[in-house]
Design a protein around this motif. Sequence first.
Motif, PDB file in Angstrom:
ATOM      1  N   CYS A  18      44.219  46.290  49.843  1.00 26.47           N
ATOM      2  CA  CYS A  18      45.053  45.153  50.265  1.00 26.47           C
ATOM      3  C   CYS A  18      44.941  44.988  51.783  1.00 26.47           C
ATOM      4  O   CYS A  18      44.812  43.874  52.292  1.00 26.47           O
ATOM      5  CB  CYS A  18      46.517  45.371  49.892  1.00 26.47           C
ATOM      6  N   ASN A  19      44.979  46.123  52.478  1.00 24.97           N
ATOM      7  CA  ASN A  19      44.881  46.074  53.933  1.00 24.97           C
ATOM      8  C   ASN A  19      43.535  45.540  54.381  1.00 24.97           C
ATOM      9  O   ASN A  19      43.428  44.829  55.373  1.00 24.97           O
ATOM     10  CB  ASN A  19      45.071  47.469  54.524  1.00 24.97           C
ATOM     11  N   TYR A  20      42.520  45.915  53.634  1.00 27.70           N
ATOM     12  CA  TYR A  20      41.178  45.444  53.959  1.00 27.70           C
ATOM     13  C   TYR A  20      41.094  43.928  53.766  1.00 27.70           C
ATOM     14  O   TYR A  20      40.647  43.195  54.654  1.00 27.70           O
ATOM     15  CB  TYR A  20      40.156  46.172  53.086  1.00 27.70           C
TER      16      TYR A  20
ATOM     17  N   LEU B 208      34.418  49.383  45.270  1.00 24.35           N
ATOM     18  CA  LEU B 208      35.708  48.687  45.344  1.00 24.35           C
ATOM     19  C   LEU B 208      35.781  47.791  46.581  1.00 24.35           C
ATOM     20  O   LEU B 208      36.169  46.631  46.501  1.00 24.35           O
ATOM     21  CB  LEU B 208      36.856  49.701  45.382  1.00 24.35           C
ATOM     22  N   TYR B 209      35.396  48.354  47.742  1.00 22.50           N
ATOM     23  CA  TYR B 209      35.464  47.585  48.989  1.00 22.50           C
ATOM     24  C   TYR B 209      34.545  46.364  48.917  1.00 22.50           C
ATOM     25  O   TYR B 209      34.911  45.264  49.297  1.00 22.50           O
ATOM     26  CB  TYR B 209      35.083  48.462  50.182  1.00 22.50           C
ATOM     27  N   ARG B 210      33.349  46.608  48.390  1.00 27.13           N
ATOM     28  CA  ARG B 210      32.383  45.523  48.282  1.00 27.13           C
ATOM     29  C   ARG B 210      32.938  44.428  47.363  1.00 27.13           C
ATOM     30  O   ARG B 210      32.841  43.242  47.671  1.00 27.13           O
ATOM     31  CB  ARG B 210      31.075  46.079  47.714  1.00 27.13           C
TER      32      ARG B 210
ATOM     33  N   ASN C 181      33.681  40.566  48.333  1.00 24.30           N
ATOM     34  CA  ASN C 181      33.081  39.416  47.656  1.00 24.30           C
ATOM     35  C   ASN C 181      34.144  38.521  47.022  1.00 24.30           C
ATOM     36  O   ASN C 181      34.021  37.302  47.030  1.00 24.30           O
ATOM     37  CB  ASN C 181      32.104  39.878  46.571  1.00 24.30           C
ATOM     38  N   ASN C 182      35.187  39.151  46.476  1.00 21.53           N
ATOM     39  CA  ASN C 182      36.229  38.350  45.835  1.00 21.53           C
ATOM     40  C   ASN C 182      37.030  37.535  46.851  1.00 21.53           C
ATOM     41  O   ASN C 182      37.562  36.475  46.521  1.00 21.53           O
ATOM     42  CB  ASN C 182      37.156  39.237  45.004  1.00 21.53           C
TER      43      ASN C 182
ATOM     44  N   GLN D  24      44.529  42.511  42.949  1.00 23.73           N
ATOM     45  CA  GLN D  24      44.912  42.582  41.535  1.00 23.73           C
ATOM     46  C   GLN D  24      43.763  42.079  40.664  1.00 23.73           C
ATOM     47  O   GLN D  24      43.375  42.714  39.694  1.00 23.73           O
ATOM     48  CB  GLN D  24      46.155  41.715  41.248  1.00 23.73           C
ATOM     49  N   GLU D  25      43.238  40.926  41.050  1.00 23.62           N
ATOM     50  CA  GLU D  25      42.110  40.319  40.335  1.00 23.62           C
ATOM     51  C   GLU D  25      40.938  41.272  40.242  1.00 23.62           C
ATOM     52  O   GLU D  25      40.310  41.418  39.205  1.00 23.62           O
ATOM     53  CB  GLU D  25      41.642  39.077  41.108  1.00 23.62           C
ATOM     54  N   THR D  26      40.636  41.898  41.386  1.00 23.74           N
ATOM     55  CA  THR D  26      39.497  42.811  41.444  1.00 23.74           C
ATOM     56  C   THR D  26      39.675  43.948  40.452  1.00 23.74           C
ATOM     57  O   THR D  26      38.766  44.279  39.696  1.00 23.74           O
ATOM     58  CB  THR D  26      39.340  43.370  42.872  1.00 23.74           C
ATOM     59  N   PHE D  27      40.870  44.535  40.427  1.00 23.68           N
ATOM     60  CA  PHE D  27      41.103  45.654  39.515  1.00 23.68           C
ATOM     61  C   PHE D  27      41.044  45.203  38.057  1.00 23.68           C
ATOM     62  O   PHE D  27      40.498  45.902  37.204  1.00 23.68           O
ATOM     63  CB  PHE D  27      42.440  46.334  39.825  1.00 23.68           C
TER      64      PHE D  27
END
Lengths: 185, 386
Positions: free
Chosen positions: A30-32, A71-73, A77-78, A48-51
């Motif tokens: 979230c911070n990222y 995850l970061y990538r 992208n999202n 949330q969407e990413t997970f």
Amino acid sequence: MLHTELTERIKQGDQNAFELLFRQYHVPLCNYALVFVKHLDVAHEIVQETFIRIWEARYGLDSGLSLKSYLYRSVHNNCINYFKKARVYNRLSEEYQAEIQQRFEILEHDMDDSQFDNMVTEELEQTIQKSIDQLPDHCREIFILSRFHSLSYQQIAEKLSVSVNTVKTQISRALEKIRKNLKII
Amino acid sequence: MDSLQNKEVLKDLIIAFLSGKSTAEETAQLKKHLHLSRENQLLFQEIKEAWVSASSYTPVSMEPITDNAWKQIQVSINTVITPQPFTQKDSGHIFRRMIRIAAGWAALIALGSLSTFLMMSQKEQQNVASVCVVSTPLGSKSQITLPDGTRVWLNAGTTIRYPGSFSDAQRDLYLTGEAFFKVKTDKHRPFVVHAGKLNIKALGTSFNVKAYPSENKVSTTLVEGIVKLEDIGNARKKFIYTLKPNQILTYYTSEPLKTEKIMEETKPTEKVMMKVTSISTPVVVSKDINTTLYTSWKDKRWIIDGENLDDLAVMLERRYDMKVSIASEELKSYKFSGTIENETMEQVLNYLSLTTPLKYEMQKGHVTLRINQSILDQYKSFLKSK
């Protein structure tokens, strides 16, 4: 638990393993995202969407890859996709979109793929942890309110009964400290 | 302006930008500065790296936010999965997601409304070849209607999976947890509930299946009609049984249970022991039971009849989404009967402590039950004096 084991368990549909992953990276991600999208609620929505998408596509996870950089990538992208879609469906105000466009241009200038690997090393994580923990209480509090809770200078100043200038100085000081420590590695 | 002062201005600009506080004008200014020199760019990169890297830090104050977000995720990933959009090409994708996130909230805010949402979305989606997954979190119940008109009541902590449209040959549904089915009659397409290795085949009936994975057994209670039970797991020692109304069949799925243990499970007058299968899959059938006792969880009135505190604790955990531990071993075999309607967990615990020598402690969703020695002593002396 090793990350490869975690990936395997998630692939098998183990929601407890997925919860472990979620709890470990929810706040960092979230911070990222916050850096790119400016608003905490947007950042939260994207994470949330990413997970959810990772869970849906869990069978295709590669145990050989680092989950963390994946995850970061994905979040990165999202963030981009979120605004692409928002533009198509006109969900967000024009000014906000224009501003985000500019942010991306500035942030992604001379950025390459390897940054995802670099930003998530254990060593770096520890350095950050230590740097923030070692800040004077007052300074840390201001930095956290600004960096993680996304409060404005004005809001922080009111909350802590200090001047806006103090807030600015403390944030700058905190960053200076982190920068110095990062330079050492 | 000298360069030192210039650098400070630039730093301020960068921080304002990274923290999302810069105005459009300031952002444009920053952009200009970055184009000006390589030096400025390096400074920006450095501060940016520090700012972005700091994301790995997790302040304690964020914990409740993560808790909430996880609950939402849980509901979302357990709600409905459909690979096809409604009508429009991409908007369905976003719309569906929004619904799902909304569903997450709805379920958290008003757990009861979950079923309404699910019924709505199913009507829209039933023609699509896809898998639907419906779950109830702990502490809540739900009721849905399947595409064929079959009604399903889901007890707390239950998941069912079924195709968005049933095949022509048979209506398959996969269950973990507990559900009550009122199957829509269709002679040509049997309705099959898959619970662990057990298949429960019905044409048009009402029955209850309890198959929580933590319990290592599947209990099927038939209210009306006929169901046929089959174990698909073991081809050599195939198990088939036809259940009649007012019967309950408990099928142990793993861990051989000792015979004595099984004998205790049911009331002596109603019990028929079966030795049709290997010892690893004991089966108990009870006839002429009061089915209401097994199905009342779905109604307003929940009837408890002679349950061990040990078993009752598990039911309470699911119904109220709490952790219940029994600290005193001797309490576990105490039996309870009663009816629960809209009582809170605390009220139920109060009833329990009125009828038995137990006391409870409640702390952060964790209940501990222990023996109340002074009351137990009173009981004992009272019994002695009689």
